[in-house]
Motif scaffolding. Structure first.
Motif, PDB file in Angstrom:
ATOM      1  N   ASP A 198       0.854  -1.174   0.000  1.00  0.00           N
ATOM      2  CA  ASP A 198       0.000   0.000   0.000  1.00  0.00           C
ATOM      3  C   ASP A 198       0.901   1.238   0.000  1.00  0.00           C
ATOM      4  O   ASP A 198       1.775   1.372   0.874  1.00  0.00           O
ATOM      5  CB  ASP A 198      -0.899   0.008   1.242  1.00  0.00           C
ATOM      6  CG  ASP A 198      -1.910   1.147   1.213  1.00  0.00           C
ATOM      7  OD1 ASP A 198      -3.107   0.861   1.172  1.00  0.00           O
ATOM      8  OD2 ASP A 198      -1.499   2.319   1.256  1.00  0.00           O
ATOM      9  N   ILE A 199       0.695   2.108  -0.953  1.00  0.00           N
ATOM     10  CA  ILE A 199       1.509   3.320  -1.030  1.00  0.00           C
ATOM     11  C   ILE A 199       0.690   4.437  -1.670  1.00  0.00           C
ATOM     12  O   ILE A 199      -0.157   4.173  -2.536  1.00  0.00           O
ATOM     13  CB  ILE A 199       2.810   3.066  -1.809  1.00  0.00           C
ATOM     14  CG1 ILE A 199       3.827   4.183  -1.601  1.00  0.00           C
ATOM     15  CG2 ILE A 199       2.531   2.837  -3.282  1.00  0.00           C
ATOM     16  CD1 ILE A 199       5.233   3.819  -2.025  1.00  0.00           C
ATOM     17  N   GLY A 200       0.908   5.661  -1.196  1.00  0.00           N
ATOM     18  CA  GLY A 200       0.134   6.772  -1.740  1.00  0.00           C
ATOM     19  C   GLY A 200       0.707   8.104  -1.316  1.00  0.00           C
ATOM     20  O   GLY A 200       1.780   8.188  -0.701  1.00  0.00           O
ATOM     21  N   LEU A 201      -0.025   9.149  -1.629  1.00  0.00           N
ATOM     22  CA  LEU A 201       0.340  10.510  -1.270  1.00  0.00           C
ATOM     23  C   LEU A 201      -0.570  10.978  -0.143  1.00  0.00           C
ATOM     24  O   LEU A 201      -1.790  10.775  -0.184  1.00  0.00           O
ATOM     25  CB  LEU A 201       0.204  11.439  -2.470  1.00  0.00           C
ATOM     26  CG  LEU A 201       1.081  11.115  -3.680  1.00  0.00           C
ATOM     27  CD1 LEU A 201       0.726  12.031  -4.845  1.00  0.00           C
ATOM     28  CD2 LEU A 201       2.561  11.252  -3.329  1.00  0.00           C
ATOM     29  N   ILE A 202       0.036  11.603   0.881  1.00  0.00           N
ATOM     30  CA  ILE A 202      -0.716  12.060   2.050  1.00  0.00           C
ATOM     31  C   ILE A 202      -0.368  13.512   2.330  1.00  0.00           C
ATOM     32  O   ILE A 202       0.809  13.891   2.346  1.00  0.00           O
ATOM     33  CB  ILE A 202      -0.391  11.199   3.285  1.00  0.00           C
ATOM     34  CG1 ILE A 202      -0.720   9.727   3.025  1.00  0.00           C
ATOM     35  CG2 ILE A 202      -1.166  11.699   4.501  1.00  0.00           C
ATOM     36  CD1 ILE A 202      -0.284   8.798   4.136  1.00  0.00           C
ATOM     37  N   LYS A 203      -1.392  14.313   2.554  1.00  0.00           N
ATOM     38  CA  LYS A 203      -1.199  15.725   2.918  1.00  0.00           C
ATOM     39  C   LYS A 203      -2.036  16.022   4.150  1.00  0.00           C
ATOM     40  O   LYS A 203      -3.243  15.794   4.166  1.00  0.00           O
ATOM     41  CB  LYS A 203      -1.624  16.640   1.773  1.00  0.00           C
ATOM     42  CG  LYS A 203      -1.501  18.130   2.093  1.00  0.00           C
ATOM     43  CD  LYS A 203      -0.060  18.554   2.266  1.00  0.00           C
ATOM     44  CE  LYS A 203       0.070  20.072   2.459  1.00  0.00           C
ATOM     45  NZ  LYS A 203      -0.406  20.491   3.809  1.00  0.00           N
ATOM     46  N   ALA A 204      -1.376  16.494   5.197  1.00  0.00           N
ATOM     47  CA  ALA A 204      -2.053  16.863   6.429  1.00  0.00           C
ATOM     48  C   ALA A 204      -1.765  18.318   6.763  1.00  0.00           C
ATOM     49  O   ALA A 204      -0.748  18.880   6.330  1.00  0.00           O
ATOM     50  CB  ALA A 204      -1.599  15.963   7.578  1.00  0.00           C
ATOM     51  N   THR A 205      -2.640  18.929   7.538  1.00  0.00           N
ATOM     52  CA  THR A 205      -2.478  20.318   7.938  1.00  0.00           C
ATOM     53  C   THR A 205      -1.124  20.534   8.618  1.00  0.00           C
ATOM     54  O   THR A 205      -0.757  19.801   9.538  1.00  0.00           O
ATOM     55  CB  THR A 205      -3.605  20.736   8.896  1.00  0.00           C
ATOM     56  OG1 THR A 205      -4.863  20.584   8.236  1.00  0.00           O
ATOM     57  CG2 THR A 205      -3.447  22.171   9.351  1.00  0.00           C
ATOM     58  N   GLY A 206      -0.394  21.523   8.141  1.00  0.00           N
ATOM     59  CA  GLY A 206       0.887  21.841   8.738  1.00  0.00           C
ATOM     60  C   GLY A 206       2.029  20.941   8.319  1.00  0.00           C
ATOM     61  O   GLY A 206       3.154  21.091   8.818  1.00  0.00           O
ATOM     62  N   GLU A 207       1.782  19.992   7.418  1.00  0.00           N
ATOM     63  CA  GLU A 207       2.820  19.072   6.965  1.00  0.00           C
ATOM     64  C   GLU A 207       2.947  19.144   5.448  1.00  0.00           C
ATOM     65  O   GLU A 207       1.993  19.468   4.749  1.00  0.00           O
ATOM     66  CB  GLU A 207       2.506  17.641   7.404  1.00  0.00           C
ATOM     67  CG  GLU A 207       2.400  17.470   8.911  1.00  0.00           C
ATOM     68  CD  GLU A 207       2.051  16.044   9.292  1.00  0.00           C
ATOM     69  OE1 GLU A 207       2.057  15.177   8.389  1.00  0.00           O
ATOM     70  OE2 GLU A 207       1.766  15.812  10.486  1.00  0.00           O
ATOM     71  N   ALA A 227      -6.754  16.158   6.769  1.00  0.00           N
ATOM     72  CA  ALA A 227      -5.806  15.263   6.106  1.00  0.00           C
ATOM     73  C   ALA A 227      -6.485  14.673   4.882  1.00  0.00           C
ATOM     74  O   ALA A 227      -7.708  14.456   4.864  1.00  0.00           O
ATOM     75  CB  ALA A 227      -5.334  14.159   7.037  1.00  0.00           C
ATOM     76  N   PHE A 228      -5.671  14.406   3.861  1.00  0.00           N
ATOM     77  CA  PHE A 228      -6.177  13.897   2.589  1.00  0.00           C
ATOM     78  C   PHE A 228      -5.177  12.882   2.050  1.00  0.00           C
ATOM     79  O   PHE A 228      -3.972  13.038   2.217  1.00  0.00           O
ATOM     80  CB  PHE A 228      -6.340  15.044   1.598  1.00  0.00           C
ATOM     81  CG  PHE A 228      -6.668  14.611   0.195  1.00  0.00           C
ATOM     82  CD1 PHE A 228      -7.968  14.301  -0.164  1.00  0.00           C
ATOM     83  CD2 PHE A 228      -5.673  14.499  -0.761  1.00  0.00           C
ATOM     84  CE1 PHE A 228      -8.274  13.887  -1.454  1.00  0.00           C
ATOM     85  CE2 PHE A 228      -5.965  14.103  -2.049  1.00  0.00           C
ATOM     86  CZ  PHE A 228      -7.277  13.791  -2.401  1.00  0.00           C
ATOM     87  N   ASP A 229      -5.684  11.833   1.418  1.00  0.00           N
ATOM     88  CA  ASP A 229      -4.776  10.866   0.808  1.00  0.00           C
ATOM     89  C   ASP A 229      -5.333  10.345  -0.512  1.00  0.00           C
ATOM     90  O   ASP A 229      -6.529  10.437  -0.783  1.00  0.00           O
ATOM     91  CB  ASP A 229      -4.466   9.688   1.754  1.00  0.00           C
ATOM     92  CG  ASP A 229      -5.679   8.816   2.051  1.00  0.00           C
ATOM     93  OD1 ASP A 229      -6.680   8.861   1.315  1.00  0.00           O
ATOM     94  OD2 ASP A 229      -5.643   8.061   3.048  1.00  0.00           O
ATOM     95  N   VAL A 230      -4.442   9.805  -1.336  1.00  0.00           N
ATOM     96  CA  VAL A 230      -4.810   9.091  -2.554  1.00  0.00           C
ATOM     97  C   VAL A 230      -3.735   8.033  -2.760  1.00  0.00           C
ATOM     98  O   VAL A 230      -2.542   8.317  -2.642  1.00  0.00           O
ATOM     99  CB  VAL A 230      -4.920  10.029  -3.768  1.00  0.00           C
ATOM    100  CG1 VAL A 230      -3.628  10.802  -4.007  1.00  0.00           C
ATOM    101  CG2 VAL A 230      -5.329   9.273  -5.014  1.00  0.00           C
TER     102      VAL A 230
END
Length: 319
Positions: A31-40, A310-313
């Protein structure tokens, strides 16, 4: 020459019989993806645990079988063993046991009687940024492993009854022995659960005492209506130091074509404090039985402080 051929034939017959009675499999997940969280910053990460495992069964006759399972974890973006201070090599599972008409019994390290089925009542299944905090709240079965999800016990005995019309009872008992040179525990950690899964209805009732002597109990249920699986869960955490948390969530997993929409809302409320709230939404798209694409978003609002998102794909493949 004739004797050699006869010996080979006999050996082949025995080998074939042994192979027919035993089964060993290699399995795992990537499992691998892109993750964006607040402040990161945007990062390459994982939605689910990446694992490599080996499991096997040997038929002992008269309905009795011997079983084993070992499972390790690794980081998909670097290929290294899983970070975060998780020390055992086979931290996922390391068990051997017997199964038969009496049910199954195994010894070693594994998910507990409560932690094994509870993931069925989070529509995100403890995966991706959407995973609902309220399914466990601030509880950890074994907080001694820094960075671990803390949902397993080492030095444990695990028993499950046969499924009787969808009803099953499960029990876990661990020894008091300290890990990695640590002190002996004051009491034996244990976990008990009763589960039911038949037709559209699934339920879980469970209670557990952690290695820190915190006590956690939960009542969870799911009911399928058409294409929607409706989920609700309520739990309490009674800490050894006397502080109590109350957790609850409502969620749904809705089939849409070859994929599913997942949505949930939950709260974790410590005693004499405000509630920490979370809402999650996701869509998982099945490319095959083994491969899926996913995207999720979640928003957490603590009782004190600013909200975070937070958001991921990503892509998930099992083998």
């Amino acid at each position: 020459m004739t004797k050699n051929l006869l010996a080979l034939a006999i050996f082949g017959a025995f080998a074939g019989a042994a192979q027919a009675q035993s089964n060993v499999a290699v399995y795992g997940a990537m499992d691998i993806g892109l993750i964006k969280a607040t402040g990161e910053t945007l990062a390459i990460g994982r939605g689910d645990n990446n694992k490599l495992g080996f499991k096997g069964t040997e038929d002992l006759g008269n309905g009795l079988s011997a079983n084993f399972r070992i499972e390790m974890r690794f980081e998909p973006d670097t290929g290294t063993t899983e970070s975060g201070g998780r020390r055992p090599l086979f931290q996922g599972r390391s068990v051997v046991g017997l199964s038969g008409p009496f049910g199954s019994i195994k010894l070693g390290r594994d998910l507990t009687a409560v932690q094994d089925p509870i993931g069925d009542f989070d529509p995100f299944g403890f995966q991706t940024v959407g995973s609902l905090d309220a399914i466990l709240g601030n509880y950890s079965t074994d907080p001694s492993y820094a960075g671990s999800s803390g949902n397993r016990l080492s030095n444990g005995v695990y028993y499950s009854t046969p499924s009787m019309g969808g009803f099953q009872v499960n029990a876990t008992l661990a020894s008091k022995e300290g890990l990695n040179g640590g002190p002996q525990l004051n009491s034996n950690p244990y976990s008990l659960s009763a589960t039911y899964a038949n037709g559209p209805l699934a339920t879980l009732v469970g209670v557990e005492r952690s290695t820190a002597e915190d006590k956690f109990w939960t009542v969870s249920g799911a009911y399928r209506v058409g294409v929607a699986n409706l989920i609700a869960s309520y739990s309490r955490l009674n800490r050894a130091v006397g502080v109590k948390d109350t957790n609850w969530l409502v969620a749904a997993d809705i089939a849409v074509g070859v994929g599913s929409v997942k949505v949930g809302y939950g709260q974790v409320k410590p005693e004499n404090a405000g509630a920490n709230k979370q809402v999650s939404l996701g869509y998982w798209h099945n490319l095959s039985k083994r491969t899926m694409l996913y995207t999720d978003a979640t928003r957490r609002k603590p009782a004190v402080g600013d909200s975070s998102n937070a958001f991921d794909v990503g892509i998930h493949h099992t083998f």
